[in-house]
Design a protein around this motif. Structure first.
Motif, mmCIF file in Angstrom:
data_model
loop_
_atom_site.group_PDB
_atom_site.id
_atom_site.type_symbol
_atom_site.label_atom_id
_atom_site.label_comp_id
_atom_site.label_asym_id
_atom_site.label_seq_id
_atom_site.Cartn_x
_atom_site.Cartn_y
_atom_site.Cartn_z
ATOM 1 N N GLU A 33 2.211 -1.639 10.661
ATOM 2 C CA GLU A 33 2.100 -2.945 10.012
ATOM 3 C C GLU A 33 1.218 -3.860 10.844
ATOM 4 O OE1 GLU A 33 3.080 -7.161 10.229
ATOM 5 O OE2 GLU A 33 3.757 -5.655 11.687
ATOM 6 N N ASN A 34 0.353 -4.640 10.159
ATOM 7 C CA ASN A 34 -0.473 -5.651 10.806
ATOM 8 C C ASN A 34 -0.946 -6.632 9.739
ATOM 9 O OD1 ASN A 34 -2.861 -6.038 13.347
ATOM 10 N ND2 ASN A 34 -0.768 -5.403 13.780
ATOM 11 N N PRO A 35 -1.529 -7.769 10.148
ATOM 12 C CA PRO A 35 -1.990 -8.732 9.137
ATOM 13 C C PRO A 35 -2.901 -8.098 8.091
ATOM 14 C CG PRO A 35 -2.032 -9.752 11.284
ATOM 15 C CD PRO A 35 -1.688 -8.298 11.511
ATOM 16 N N GLN A 36 -2.850 -8.657 6.895
ATOM 17 C CA GLN A 36 -3.551 -8.091 5.746
ATOM 18 C C GLN A 36 -5.048 -7.927 6.005
ATOM 19 O OE1 GLN A 36 -2.445 -9.776 1.981
ATOM 20 N NE2 GLN A 36 -4.448 -9.397 1.079
ATOM 21 N N ILE A 37 -5.579 -6.786 5.580
ATOM 22 C CA ILE A 37 -7.020 -6.537 5.662
ATOM 23 C C ILE A 37 -7.726 -7.492 4.708
ATOM 24 C CG2 ILE A 37 -8.839 -4.832 5.300
ATOM 25 C CD1 ILE A 37 -6.719 -2.651 5.738
ATOM 26 N N ASN B 50 -1.318 6.489 3.044
ATOM 27 C CA ASN B 50 -1.309 5.451 2.007
ATOM 28 C C ASN B 50 -1.396 4.078 2.643
ATOM 29 O OD1 ASN B 50 -0.644 7.374 -0.186
ATOM 30 N ND2 ASN B 50 1.302 7.556 0.913
ATOM 31 N N SER B 51 -1.775 3.080 1.855
ATOM 32 C CA SER B 51 -1.795 1.708 2.346
ATOM 33 C C SER B 51 -1.504 0.754 1.197
ATOM 34 C CB SER B 51 -3.149 1.372 2.978
ATOM 35 O OG SER B 51 -4.185 1.373 2.007
ATOM 36 N N GLY B 52 -1.079 -0.451 1.557
ATOM 37 C CA GLY B 52 -0.817 -1.474 0.554
ATOM 38 C C GLY B 52 -0.591 -2.813 1.217
ATOM 39 N N ASN B 53 -0.765 -3.880 0.447
ATOM 40 C CA ASN B 53 -0.605 -5.234 0.957
ATOM 41 C C ASN B 53 0.610 -5.905 0.328
ATOM 42 O OD1 ASN B 53 -3.080 -4.975 2.359
ATOM 43 N ND2 ASN B 53 -4.219 -5.601 0.542
ATOM 44 N N THR B 54 1.246 -6.777 1.086
ATOM 45 C CA THR B 54 2.403 -7.508 0.580
ATOM 46 C C THR B 54 2.525 -8.843 1.306
ATOM 47 O OG1 THR B 54 4.776 -7.330 0.106
ATOM 48 C CG2 THR B 54 4.051 -6.533 2.242
ATOM 49 N N PRO B 55 2.995 -9.897 0.623
ATOM 50 C CA PRO B 55 3.324 -11.130 1.342
ATOM 51 C C PRO B 55 4.633 -10.959 2.092
ATOM 52 C CG PRO B 55 3.879 -11.369 -0.962
ATOM 53 C CD PRO B 55 3.220 -10.015 -0.818
#
Length: 204
Positions: free
Chosen positions: A103-107, A130-135
């Motif tokens: 986990e790290n800040p959103q790309i 896999n990858s994905g973004n979330t608040p």
């Protein structure tokens, strides 16, 4: 892993790190979660009024900008070491069929990211990754934070496991947020503004 609790948690130490890799090879761990220091990659460093940038978006400057101060060079050096070691750990865990997530800040386009380092780009290209973004706001704290201290703050997850259970959307209602300099915004959460805390508009 917390170096304030014990020096034996210092993953910048070569011998400690080799012991971690040995334990992974011996299948001591059933799964691995990596949440790396993000201060040198933070989007806040690209914003007006934020701390000075330390990295560019792409190699070679994603590993550190030229002409950094001695202190900033050391911050970047340590962050690079941990990022590269985490990539090594992810690669080993994939080889060993051990589940892992980082986990790290959103790309974001136009901004540095841990996941834009060459080592992580290579891992991200693996077919099992896999990858994905979330608040962050849908994840509840205990005890609950005040609304003025709850932020959207996008996060990117990368891992060799399905991530759909981690990925959320913000469903909080919008509110008016006011700052001491007279500015205001209307959105579900206040923007991050250093140490300044936003206040909601008074009730009518």
């Amino acid at each position: 892993i917390d170096i304030f609790r014990s020096e034996s948690h210092d993953l910048t130490d070569h011998h400690i790190w080799q012991d971690v890799l040995r334990q992974v090879r011996n299948r001591t761990y059933h799964a691995i979660l990596m949440s790396l220091p993000c201060a040198t990659f933070s989007l806040a460093r690209q914003l007006k009024g934020g701390p000075n940038p330390l990295r560019g978006e792409h190699p070679p400057h994603c590993y550190g900008l030229p002409d950094l101060s001695i202190d900033d060079k050391e911050k970047v050096r340590i962050a690079n070491l941990l990022a590269i070691r985490a990539a090594q750990l992810a690669s080993l865990a994939t080889e060993m069929h051990i589940p892992w997530i980082c986990e790290n800040p959103q790309i974001r386009e136009g901004a540095p990211s841990l996941f834009k380092l060459s080592e992580w780009v290579q891992i991200h290209a693996e077919p099992t990754v896999n990858s994905g973004n979330t608040p962050q706001c849908p994840f509840a704290d205990t005890p609950l934070r005040l609304p003025s201290l709850t932020f959207t703050k996008g996060t990117t997850f990368v891992g060799n496991v399905p991530l759909h259970g981690l990925l959320r959307v913000c469903r909080h209602p919008s509110a008016s947020w006011h700052f001491s300099n007279g500015s205001s915004v209307h959105r579900p959460h206040p923007p991050l503004r250093g140490r300044e805390v936003a206040a909601t508009a008074p009730s009518a």
